[in-house]
Design an enzyme around this catalytic site. Structure first.
Site, PDB file in Angstrom:
ATOM      1  N   GLY A 133     -51.765  27.199  56.452  1.00 28.07           N
ATOM      2  CA  GLY A 133     -51.716  28.660  56.362  1.00 28.07           C
ATOM      3  C   GLY A 133     -50.431  29.202  56.951  1.00 28.07           C
ATOM      4  CE1 TYR A 134     -47.458  26.117  59.212  1.00 29.44           C
ATOM      5  CE2 TYR A 134     -45.153  26.055  58.590  1.00 29.44           C
ATOM      6  CZ  TYR A 134     -46.189  25.595  59.371  1.00 29.44           C
ATOM      7  OH  TYR A 134     -45.928  24.636  60.306  1.00 29.44           O
ATOM      8  CD  GLU A 249     -44.553  21.979  53.816  1.00 31.75           C
ATOM      9  OE1 GLU A 249     -44.457  22.665  54.855  1.00 31.75           O
ATOM     10  OE2 GLU A 249     -44.998  22.423  52.744  1.00 31.75           O
ATOM     11  CD  GLU A 378     -32.714  29.363  45.333  1.00 26.21           C
ATOM     12  OE1 GLU A 378     -33.854  29.122  45.786  1.00 26.21           O
ATOM     13  OE2 GLU A 378     -32.435  29.173  44.149  1.00 26.21           O
TER      14      GLU A 378
HETATM   15  C1  FAD Z   1     -46.906  24.624  44.572  1.00 22.16           C
HETATM   16  C2  FAD Z   1     -46.779  25.401  45.841  1.00 22.16           C
HETATM   17  C3  FAD Z   1     -47.568  25.081  46.934  1.00 22.16           C
HETATM   18  C4  FAD Z   1     -47.471  25.817  48.112  1.00 22.16           C
HETATM   19  N1  FAD Z   1     -48.310  25.506  49.150  1.00 22.16           N
HETATM   20  C5  FAD Z   1     -48.279  26.236  50.261  1.00 22.16           C
HETATM   21  C6  FAD Z   1     -49.216  25.981  51.311  1.00 22.16           C
HETATM   22  O1  FAD Z   1     -50.056  25.076  51.226  1.00 22.16           O
HETATM   23  N2  FAD Z   1     -49.190  26.772  52.402  1.00 22.16           N
HETATM   24  C7  FAD Z   1     -48.283  27.776  52.546  1.00 22.16           C
HETATM   25  O2  FAD Z   1     -48.301  28.425  53.580  1.00 22.16           O
HETATM   26  N3  FAD Z   1     -47.381  28.055  51.568  1.00 22.16           N
HETATM   27  C8  FAD Z   1     -47.364  27.312  50.429  1.00 22.16           C
HETATM   28  N4  FAD Z   1     -46.478  27.584  49.413  1.00 22.16           N
HETATM   29  C9  FAD Z   1     -45.578  28.735  49.556  1.00 22.16           C
HETATM   30  C10 FAD Z   1     -44.115  28.408  49.715  1.00 22.16           C
HETATM   31  O3  FAD Z   1     -43.843  27.922  50.996  1.00 22.16           O
HETATM   32  C11 FAD Z   1     -43.342  29.677  49.389  1.00 22.16           C
HETATM   33  O4  FAD Z   1     -43.542  29.974  48.012  1.00 22.16           O
HETATM   34  C12 FAD Z   1     -41.869  29.551  49.667  1.00 22.16           C
HETATM   35  O5  FAD Z   1     -41.609  29.432  51.036  1.00 22.16           O
HETATM   36  C13 FAD Z   1     -41.063  30.750  49.097  1.00 22.16           C
HETATM   37  O6  FAD Z   1     -41.610  31.963  49.524  1.00 22.16           O
HETATM   38  P1  FAD Z   1     -41.971  33.112  48.472  1.00 22.16           P
HETATM   39  O7  FAD Z   1     -42.794  32.502  47.379  1.00 22.16           O
HETATM   40  O8  FAD Z   1     -42.525  34.259  49.210  1.00 22.16           O
HETATM   41  O9  FAD Z   1     -40.584  33.516  47.800  1.00 22.16           O
HETATM   42  P2  FAD Z   1     -39.512  34.541  48.395  1.00 22.16           P
HETATM   43  O10 FAD Z   1     -39.271  34.231  49.832  1.00 22.16           O
HETATM   44  O11 FAD Z   1     -39.925  35.932  48.036  1.00 22.16           O
HETATM   45  O12 FAD Z   1     -38.224  34.142  47.572  1.00 22.16           O
HETATM   46  C14 FAD Z   1     -37.966  34.631  46.258  1.00 22.16           C
HETATM   47  C15 FAD Z   1     -36.606  34.112  45.801  1.00 22.16           C
HETATM   48  O13 FAD Z   1     -35.583  34.639  46.657  1.00 22.16           O
HETATM   49  C16 FAD Z   1     -34.808  33.590  47.215  1.00 22.16           C
HETATM   50  N5  FAD Z   1     -34.426  33.926  48.588  1.00 22.16           N
HETATM   51  C17 FAD Z   1     -35.229  34.472  49.550  1.00 22.16           C
HETATM   52  N6  FAD Z   1     -34.577  34.597  50.711  1.00 22.16           N
HETATM   53  C18 FAD Z   1     -33.308  34.120  50.491  1.00 22.16           C
HETATM   54  C19 FAD Z   1     -32.161  33.954  51.296  1.00 22.16           C
HETATM   55  N7  FAD Z   1     -32.148  34.323  52.593  1.00 22.16           N
HETATM   56  N8  FAD Z   1     -31.061  33.401  50.736  1.00 22.16           N
HETATM   57  C20 FAD Z   1     -31.045  33.012  49.434  1.00 22.16           C
HETATM   58  N9  FAD Z   1     -32.119  33.137  48.609  1.00 22.16           N
HETATM   59  C21 FAD Z   1     -33.224  33.680  49.135  1.00 22.16           C
HETATM   60  C22 FAD Z   1     -35.713  32.369  47.201  1.00 22.16           C
HETATM   61  O14 FAD Z   1     -34.973  31.172  47.185  1.00 22.16           O
HETATM   62  C23 FAD Z   1     -36.497  32.583  45.889  1.00 22.16           C
HETATM   63  O15 FAD Z   1     -35.729  32.129  44.805  1.00 22.16           O
HETATM   64  C24 FAD Z   1     -46.538  26.878  48.220  1.00 22.16           C
HETATM   65  C25 FAD Z   1     -45.722  27.193  47.135  1.00 22.16           C
HETATM   66  C26 FAD Z   1     -45.832  26.478  45.947  1.00 22.16           C
HETATM   67  C27 FAD Z   1     -44.962  26.856  44.795  1.00 22.16           C
END
Ligand code: FAD
Length: 394
Positions: A133-134, A249, A378
């Protein structure tokens, strides 16, 4: 050559030959062949259960964990030998879980003795399955913006908020969860909690992926009571635990870049597209792309081996997991692009029995998430830019 290690190799091979059921030596056909363990898990076959039981009995589901916590107590060199011998015989990994690859290392480093005794053996035996749960709707890449609150109620915390993208939350037994215990600071106000998904006030709602599968959920907490002895690490220092766990991870996810079992990419393409008069793949552009992929893949395998050795010895640079995660996941995406290119229009087939219900196409789509999960590409590049190239923050 180390005689003791060679003896260990010989004994290990003999033991595996005797104890690994033949069915568990065949390549996995689909996700269903993965043994995740846990209270809700249904074994795909008797052989899968038998394989888990004999390996857990020996501590070899987590060979390098200390034996007092259900591990095999093996040295890094012995662990490597075990993996090599399992690979040589084609033995499947007996148990795969976020408990093993993520929480376990964090418990070993930050857990109290009581927490280690309570949780590690259950992870090792596949009795309890964990989810992570992150991420939250407004805290993904910028994870430290998380808002799920944990309010101090004397002997327990009261947790309220929402997580998202929680992989397998609907199948997990326990969650490791980042919560906010101090709103006056960002990273410094986070506490790492462990709790049962059956606690009152926890609910999940599956989210469907582009591949058609629903491997993750939205997870909701409404007045969930968490006893204070279920804090991992220090109160308000959950960020340290979270970062340490993320390194593990990312190591796990980078493994996707490893070479797949079974046919090589070039053999697969040759079968599909045929050879020219010199026996080479009859598509020079694809041939060049596959050759480049194979070279990168060999280089990555060598780099991974060195990385794991350094990780086990506690000698990695803090940005190395990001480097490996970035490269491994981009490589895996490239491999599936090439499989689709070699498979032609047949590979896009979605439902027929011949395509195994669209196995190739669904796997290809699934890989698109590799460079998002565990932190996007990224973000990994930003970490490398800051911590290795020492570039200023943009
Ligand atoms: C298959 C799958 C399984 C997952 N499982 C888990 C899980 O079990 N538990 C959990 O907690 N999370 C989980 N996640 C979540 C995952 O950790 C997040 O999707 C990821 O950290 C990106 O966050 P976001 O989706 O909010 O995208 P955002 O942070 O909104 O990013 C959107 C876009 O903007 C870009 N971006 C954002 N900030 C910057 C920056 N500073 N510089 C350059 N580019 C940037 C990103 O690279 C991306 O392309 C999972 C995701 C997937 C796809």
């Amino acid at each position: 050559m180390d005689d003791a290690l060679e003896d260990f190799r010989r004994d290990t091979r003999a033991w595996l030959e005797e104890n690994c059921p033949p069915e568990m030596r065949k390549p996995m056909r689909s996700e269903k062949d993965i043994c995740w363990g846990g209270r809700k898990f249904t074994f795909a076959s008797d052989a899968q259960k038998q394989w888990l039981d004999v390996m857990a009995e020996r501590g070899w589901t987590v060979p390098d964990w200390p034996s007092e916590y259900g591990g095999g107590g093996l040295s890094p060199a012995e662990t490597k030998v075990l993996k090599q011998e399992m690979a040589a015989l084609g033995c499947r990994v007996p148990l795969q879980s976020f408990g093993i690859s993520m929480l376990g290392p964090a418990l070993l480093k930050y857990g109290t003795e009581e927490q280690k005794q309570e949780h590690l053996p259950k992870i090792a035996r596949g009795e309890i399955r964990w989810c992570q749960g992150y991420s939250e709707p407004n805290a993904g890449s910028d994870l430290a913006s998380l808002a799920t609150s944990a309010e101090d109620k004397g002997d327990h915390y009261l947790v309220n908020g929402q997580k998202v993208w929680t992989s397998y939350a609907d199948e997990a037994d326990w969650i490791f969860c980042l919560t906010r215990t101090d709103t006056s600071q960002k990273q410094g106000g986070i506490t790492f909690l462990l709790f049962d998904m059956e606690s009152d006030g926890v609910s999940t709602r599956p989210i469907r992926l582009i591949s058609g599968a629903s491997p993750f959920c939205e997870t909701f907490f409404e007045d969930v009571k968490v006893p204070k002895n279920q804090v991992l690490g220090e109160v308000n220092d959950g960020w340290s635990v979270a970062k340490y766990l993320l390194g593990h991870e990312r190591e796990m996810i980078s493994g996707m870049g490893g070479r797949a079992q079974g046919l090589t990419l070039s053999d697969y393409a040759l079968n599909k597209l045929g050879a020219d008069e010199q026996g080479r793949l009859d598509d020079s552009v694809l041939r060049a792309r596959i050759a480049m992929h194979e070279v990168r893949s060999h280089a990555f395998a060598a780099m991974s081996e060195r990385f794991i050795d350094q990780l086990k010895a506690g000698k990695i640079h803090s940005a190395q997991p990001s480097m490996m995660k970035y490269y491994g996941t981009e490589l895996n995406k490239d491999r599936h692009e090439l499989l689709m290119a070699a498979g032609g229009s047949d590979a896009l087939e979605w439902e027929s029995e011949a395509s195994g219900g669209g196995k190739a196409a669904r796997a290809w789509l699934r890989t698109k998430a590799n460079s998002i999960e565990g932190g996007t590409s990224e973000i990994q590049l930003n970490i490398v830019a800051k911590r290795i190239l020492e570039l200023p923050e943009g």
